[in-house]
Design an enzyme around this catalytic site. Sequence first.
Site, PDB file in Angstrom:
ATOM      1  N   GLN A   1      -2.363  -4.812  -1.463  1.00  0.00           N
ATOM      2  CA  GLN A   1      -3.496  -5.019  -2.355  1.00  0.00           C
ATOM      3  C   GLN A   1      -3.248  -6.233  -3.229  1.00  0.00           C
ATOM      4  OE1 GLN A   1      -4.484  -2.167  -5.514  1.00  0.00           O
ATOM      5  NE2 GLN A   1      -6.634  -2.450  -4.946  1.00  0.00           N
TER       6      GLN A   1
ATOM      7  N   GLU B   1       6.200 -10.036   3.949  1.00  0.00           N
ATOM      8  CA  GLU B   1       7.553  -9.605   4.290  1.00  0.00           C
ATOM      9  C   GLU B   1       7.575  -8.081   4.316  1.00  0.00           C
ATOM     10  OE1 GLU B   1       7.234 -11.542   1.219  1.00  0.00           O
ATOM     11  OE2 GLU B   1       7.325 -13.434   2.291  1.00  0.00           O
TER      12      GLU B   1
ATOM     13  N   ALA C   1       4.427   2.611   1.795  1.00  0.00           N
ATOM     14  CA  ALA C   1       5.560   2.894   0.902  1.00  0.00           C
ATOM     15  C   ALA C   1       6.057   4.327   1.091  1.00  0.00           C
ATOM     16  CB  ALA C   1       5.161   2.653  -0.544  1.00  0.00           C
ATOM     17  N   ARG C   2       5.151   5.260   1.309  1.00  0.00           N
ATOM     18  CA  ARG C   2       5.529   6.672   1.498  1.00  0.00           C
ATOM     19  C   ARG C   2       6.238   6.903   2.825  1.00  0.00           C
ATOM     20  NH1 ARG C   2       0.732   9.857  -1.615  1.00  0.00           N
ATOM     21  NH2 ARG C   2       0.393   8.199  -3.127  1.00  0.00           N
TER      22      ARG C   2
ATOM     23  N   LYS D   1       0.838  -1.200   0.000  1.00  0.00           N
ATOM     24  CA  LYS D   1       0.000   0.000   0.000  1.00  0.00           C
ATOM     25  C   LYS D   1       0.872   1.249   0.000  1.00  0.00           C
ATOM     26  CE  LYS D   1      -3.900   0.179   2.102  1.00  0.00           C
ATOM     27  NZ  LYS D   1      -4.863   0.232   1.001  1.00  0.00           N
ATOM     28  N   SER D   2       0.408   2.274  -0.699  1.00  0.00           N
ATOM     29  CA  SER D   2       1.182   3.511  -0.826  1.00  0.00           C
ATOM     30  C   SER D   2       1.352   4.214   0.518  1.00  0.00           C
ATOM     31  CB  SER D   2       0.540   4.450  -1.843  1.00  0.00           C
ATOM     32  OG  SER D   2      -0.754   4.831  -1.430  1.00  0.00           O
TER      33      SER D   2
END
EC number: 3.5.4.13
Length: 185
Positions: free
Chosen positions: A152, A133, A111-112, A107-108
């Site tokens: 996702q 992981e 990640a952000r 998911k962003s």
Amino acid sequence: MPVMPDQWIKSKALESRMIEPFVSSKISTGVISYGLSSYGYDARVSNKFKIFTNLAVSQVDPKNFDESMLIERTGDFCIIPPNSFALGCTIEYFRVPRGVIVICLGKSTYARCGIIVNVTPLEPEWEGHVTLEFSNTTPLPAKIYSNEGVCQMIFLKGSTNCDVSYKDAKGKYMGQAGITLPIVK
């Protein structure tokens, strides 16, 4: 290889138990979102984690994996040390249809924050809880929230069914429950 839409995912989840438990809408208020989306399903991480430590082992060897390098944690969240790694698993149990392969993307929101979620594809006719992981790429501790969305799942339908599915091949991670460590046969 078409990407399968929400109505197909919902139909398979309800009729064939493709995803259990299944959340038929996007839940996003006050949490990192999870549930059914337009062309995918946002899965949640359970409250059990295994965090890597270098206290007892000097290297990671997938052919001779030493569980003493892991610390187990259960709770509402998991703190991953800087530049470190943790394992978790989905709350959802997946049953992949024969003509489908599932690609998992992080998911962003995570990640952000420098938190990368990695999962290899879910093969046709594989089933189980997905081992997740998590890599913390930052120089700071990073927090993963239990029972909230972390990745996702994108369902891709093949033009024809495969000759040999994961089940046919008697894959080593078939039916896994909870966090499953590396297996080399």
